[in-house]
Design a protein around this motif. Structure first.
Motif, PDB file in Angstrom:
ATOM      1  N   THR A 104       0.890  -1.398  -0.193  1.00  0.00           N
ATOM      2  CA  THR A 104      -0.052  -0.305   0.372  1.00  0.00           C
ATOM      3  C   THR A 104       0.354   1.318   0.484  1.00  0.00           C
ATOM      4  OG1 THR A 104       0.026   0.384   2.589  1.00  0.00           O
ATOM      5  CG2 THR A 104      -1.926  -0.962   1.602  1.00  0.00           C
ATOM      6  N   ASN A 105       0.414   2.119  -0.722  1.00  0.00           N
ATOM      7  CA  ASN A 105       1.241   4.114   0.023  1.00  0.00           C
ATOM      8  C   ASN A 105       0.635   3.657   1.204  1.00  0.00           C
ATOM      9  OD1 ASN A 105      -1.404   4.824   0.995  1.00  0.00           O
ATOM     10  ND2 ASN A 105      -2.196   6.192  -0.740  1.00  0.00           N
ATOM     11  N   ARG A 112      -4.368   3.135   0.372  1.00  0.00           N
ATOM     12  CA  ARG A 112      -4.680   2.660  -0.808  1.00  0.00           C
ATOM     13  C   ARG A 112      -3.580   1.560  -1.413  1.00  0.00           C
ATOM     14  NH1 ARG A 112      -9.047   6.745  -1.549  1.00  0.00           N
ATOM     15  NH2 ARG A 112      -8.761   7.330   0.496  1.00  0.00           N
ATOM     16  N   LYS A 114      -1.623  -0.635  -3.640  1.00  0.00           N
ATOM     17  CA  LYS A 114      -0.754  -0.397  -4.996  1.00  0.00           C
ATOM     18  C   LYS A 114      -0.514  -1.201  -5.932  1.00  0.00           C
ATOM     19  CE  LYS A 114       3.053   2.415  -4.132  1.00  0.00           C
ATOM     20  NZ  LYS A 114       3.904   3.043  -3.737  1.00  0.00           N
ATOM     21  N   ARG A 115      -0.249  -2.181  -5.039  1.00  0.00           N
ATOM     22  CA  ARG A 115      -0.457  -3.636  -6.008  1.00  0.00           C
ATOM     23  C   ARG A 115      -0.100  -4.888  -4.988  1.00  0.00           C
ATOM     24  NH1 ARG A 115       4.553  -1.775  -5.090  1.00  0.00           N
ATOM     25  NH2 ARG A 115       6.209  -3.546  -4.842  1.00  0.00           N
ATOM     26  N   ASN A 140       3.394  -0.738   4.040  1.00  0.00           N
ATOM     27  CA  ASN A 140       4.302   0.269   2.985  1.00  0.00           C
ATOM     28  C   ASN A 140       5.527   0.477   2.224  1.00  0.00           C
ATOM     29  OD1 ASN A 140       6.026   1.090   4.993  1.00  0.00           O
ATOM     30  ND2 ASN A 140       4.187   3.302   5.649  1.00  0.00           N
TER      31      ASN A 140
END
Ligand code: ADP
Ligand code: ASP
Ligand code: MG
Length: 408
Positions: A104-105, A112, A114-115, A140
């Motif tokens: 995530t971020n 969120r 991210k992948r 993160n």
């Protein structure tokens, strides 16, 4: 035989019996020959209880430590569910968000995705194991735990379904599916067999908590085959898809209510170009999301601008406006946080000009005053006094679904 992702919410895993029930649903799906990945929420009110516990120790705890704490709720339910499945004799592995590859971020408490790096999950599935994954969390770039925002396990499940190219993502919850309004509060609300992604995205964003809005956004983006159903009743649920079959009569698919709203009004702004720009770019800089905006017609060289925001942004917004009072040059700020936003959503309303009038008439007949209105192609929202919120939803629902209900 394909991959099925099944998500179970807090009520569905609230106690030992319910965890056993969830283990039964998962293993039945596995026995049918599917690869099963289950995403679980924390048990019952665990997340709220952890927030309370944190507040007792440090009311201003850092978001990083809050995420570290809140992520534990999901670990408990996943480990317990895996243990229940072990007792039934099936191969099972539980994984945390980071083990399952959620990157995530760094926006702690509202991160969120991210992948997803799904190698570990795929390796477990290859070994024919049932995989249980903690919802609501990831890591993160600093390898710190992050959480995705309240209700975020739905988004974990849909994201995993997209990453695994799953055949189906089932969101098991405590109601039979998606209803025309919250069935707990609205008499006559009924279950929809299908709903379009766009309509569901609006409903979720406008307050229908049955799905996390980001999960619907993601389902639409990756065309995830999504279904919402009950973990208790065994009845067919609601399918969320690109285009939904709808009864010809239904211009409106649902009514939603959001009490997490505050209204601000800047009175006596100069009636000249650039004022709206100055105001809203300031709010954008403060990362305040503005929803409904209303500007009055200029009179005596002044105008008023009202807008709505989320309640949690109120203090920050007021502070920023007061700090820039000289530049904005308003006479007064008026704040009202005793308001609620009531919305109707429906892809069919754009071709039916009477829908807005119908909504306003229902409110007028009930003596409910509207203080702001906002419309788009598929939704109409009104701001009302919070004490009128439940009644407003009911009369609007009666107006649009009463006849259909009478014929059912
Ligand atoms: P979970 O813990 O399973 O994620 P939530 O509490 O987040 O469940 O969401 C389910 C709840 O959403 C239901 O109990 C219901 O009260 C509420 N809800 C609000 N609007 C709707 C709607 N239109 N259809 C179904 N449920 C709704
Ligand atoms: N446990 C988290 C919450 O209560 C996430 C979720 O249930 O979706 O918000
Ligand atoms: Mg939920």
């Amino acid at each position: 035989m394909g991959i099925i992702v099944q998500k179970f919410g807090g009520t569905s895993v609230a106690n030992t019996d319910r965890i056993r029930n969830v283990a039964r649903i998962i293993t039945e799906t596995y026995r049918m020959g599917h690869s099963v990945v289950a995403v679980l929420s924390a048990q019952g009110d665990t997340t709220d209880d952890l927030i309370e516990k944190a507040a007792e120790i440090n009311p201003n705890a850092s978001k990083r430590e809050m995420d570290m704490l809140l992520s534990t709720g999901e670990q408990i339910s996943c480990a317990l569910c895996a243990m229940a499945i072990e007792t039934m004799g099936y191969p099972v592995t539980s994984l945390t968000g980071w083990q399952a590859g959620f990157r995530t971020n760094s926006a702690y408490s509202d991160a969120r995705i991210k992948r997803i790096e799904p190698e570990r999950v795929l390796a477990e599935l290859d070994k024919k194991a049932i995989v249980i994954v903690t919802g609501f969390q990831g890591i993160n770039k600093y390898d710190d735990v992050t959480t995705l925002g309240r209700g975020g396990s739905d988004t974990s499940a849909v994201a995993l379904a997209a990453a695994l190219h799953a055949d189906l993502c089932q969101i098991y919850t405590d109601v039979d599916g998606i209803y025309t309004a919250d069935p707990r509060y609205v008499t006559g609300a009924f279950k929809l067999d299908e709903i379009a992604y766009d309509e569901m995205l609006e409903l979720a964003t406008l307050g229908a908590q049955v799905l996390h809005n980001r999960s619907v956004e993601m389902a639409k983006r990756y065309n995830v085959n999504l279904e919402v159903l009950s973990s208790f009743s065994g009845k067919p649920g609601t399918k969320v898809k690109e285009v939904a079959k709808n009864m010809e009569k239904m211009h409106v698919s649902g009514v939603a209510k959001d009490k997490n709203v505050a209204r601000l009004a800047l009175i006596g702004l100069a009636d000249q170009p650039g004022i709206a720009f100055t105001l809203f770019s300031l709010l954008a800089k403060e990362k305040v999301n503005v929803d409904i905006i209303l500007q009055s017609i200029g009179r005596d060289n002044t105008k008023d601008i009202s807008f709505t925001i989320k309640k949690e942004d109120l203090a920050r917004t007021k502070e920023a406006l007061e700090e820039h009072a000289a530049r904005l040059n308003f006479k007064k700020i008026d704040v009202d946080d005793n308001v609620a936003k009531i919305s109707i959503v429906g892809a069919g309303m754009v071709n039916n000009p009477g829908v807005a009038a119908g909504m306003f008439e229902a409110l007028y007949n009930a003596g409910i005053n509207i203080s702001m209105i906002s419309t788009s192609e598929i939704k109409i929202s009104v701001l009302v006094d919070v004490v009128d919120a439940e009644r407003a939803v009911q009369v609007i629902h009666d107006r649009f679904f009463g006849e259909i209900n009478a014929e059912r």
